[in-house]
Enzyme design. Structure first.
Site, short mmCIF file in Angstrom:
data_model
loop_
_atom_site.label_atom_id
_atom_site.label_comp_id
_atom_site.label_asym_id
_atom_site.label_seq_id
_atom_site.Cartn_x
_atom_site.Cartn_y
_atom_site.Cartn_z
N ASP A 40 72.11 38.97 17.78
CA ASP A 40 73.05 38.27 16.90
C ASP A 40 72.51 38.28 15.48
O ASP A 40 71.77 37.40 15.10
CB ASP A 40 73.24 36.84 17.42
N GLU A 72 77.37 33.95 7.97
CA GLU A 72 78.22 33.55 9.10
C GLU A 72 77.63 32.37 9.84
O GLU A 72 78.34 31.45 10.27
CB GLU A 72 78.42 34.74 10.06
#
Length: 232
Positions: A40, A72
């Site tokens: 991620d 993000e």
């Protein structure tokens, strides 16, 4: 997802544009490059770079814009900023947005699409998802689509076996919510995904979505290459 206050924050979105035969329409492919590691979302960034390199040797039917979003993890700041700056024409000319996130760990290679409308208690705007399923099947991939997975867990007490060259999706529906759901309600309904990724700001503007989360490391290079560029 709660958005962070951007007034005192700074970041950088990286944008790579490959002009298409028609520049009147565009496809946005995004992946956030901040994160916790290879899964991620270094994995999503790698997939975007590989496919951008591949598409650069061709001229796609429509312009493809690869966007590497910043921040993000702290509230979808990069994607929210980008959408806020889009003109009316840019929004209208965007065929769909593909979000690639966390594609190298977890249980299943998942593909999502559409937006859940609580008023109609169903998922709408599934055109990109439906096309992705069709294209995946055309190139020989197996797809456990929403209709095939609805009720599977409640019947079998588990999900299907994970197989190579196979896509899955969110199995939960209003009729068959996840076992740990509160009050029998599912937080997101198949084939949609939750609103915690960079696709969410685009959905809020009515832009059709497709989200790819390949949650198991079963993909070889050939699989990855076909996965995205043929779906475009």
């Amino acid at each position: 997802m709660k958005r962070a206050n951007r007034s005192k924050s700074k970041g950088t979105n990286l944008i790579l544009t490959i002009p298409g035969e028609s520049t009147k329409k565009q496809i946005i492919v995004g992946a956030h490059y901040d994160g916790t590691g290879n899964g991620d979302n270094g994995s999503g960034v790698a997939l975007l770079i590989a496919n951008a390199k591949y598409l650069a040797a061709y001229q796609p039917p429509y312009t493809v814009k690869f966007i590497f979003f910043d921040a993000e993890e702290v509230g979808l700041m990069g994607s929210t900023y980008y959408v806020d700056k889009m003109s009316f024409w840019e929004k209208q000319s965007t065929l769909f947005m593909v979000n690639v996130n966390s594609i190298a760990f977890g249980d299943y290679p998942n593909i999502y699409g559409g937006v859940y409308d609580p008023g109609q208690t169903k998922v709408i705007q599934t055109e990109a998802y439906d096309m992705a399923v069709q294209k995946a099947e055309e190139v020989g991939m197996k797809v456990w689509s929403a209709d095939k997975l609805d009720g599977y867990f409640h019947k079998h007490g588990r999900g299907p076996e994970s197989e190579p060259n196979t896509f899955y999706t969110n199995p939960w529906t209003t009729q068959n919510p996840p076992p740990n759901s509160r009050g029998g309600q599912t937080p997101y309904v198949s084939p949609a995904n939750g609103g915690w990724g960079d696709h969410a700001p685009f959905a809020e503007q009515g832009i059709t979505l497709r989200s790819i989360r390949v949650d198991q490391l079963v993909c070889c290079w050939e699989w990855r290459k076909r996965c995205l560029h043929r779906l475009l």
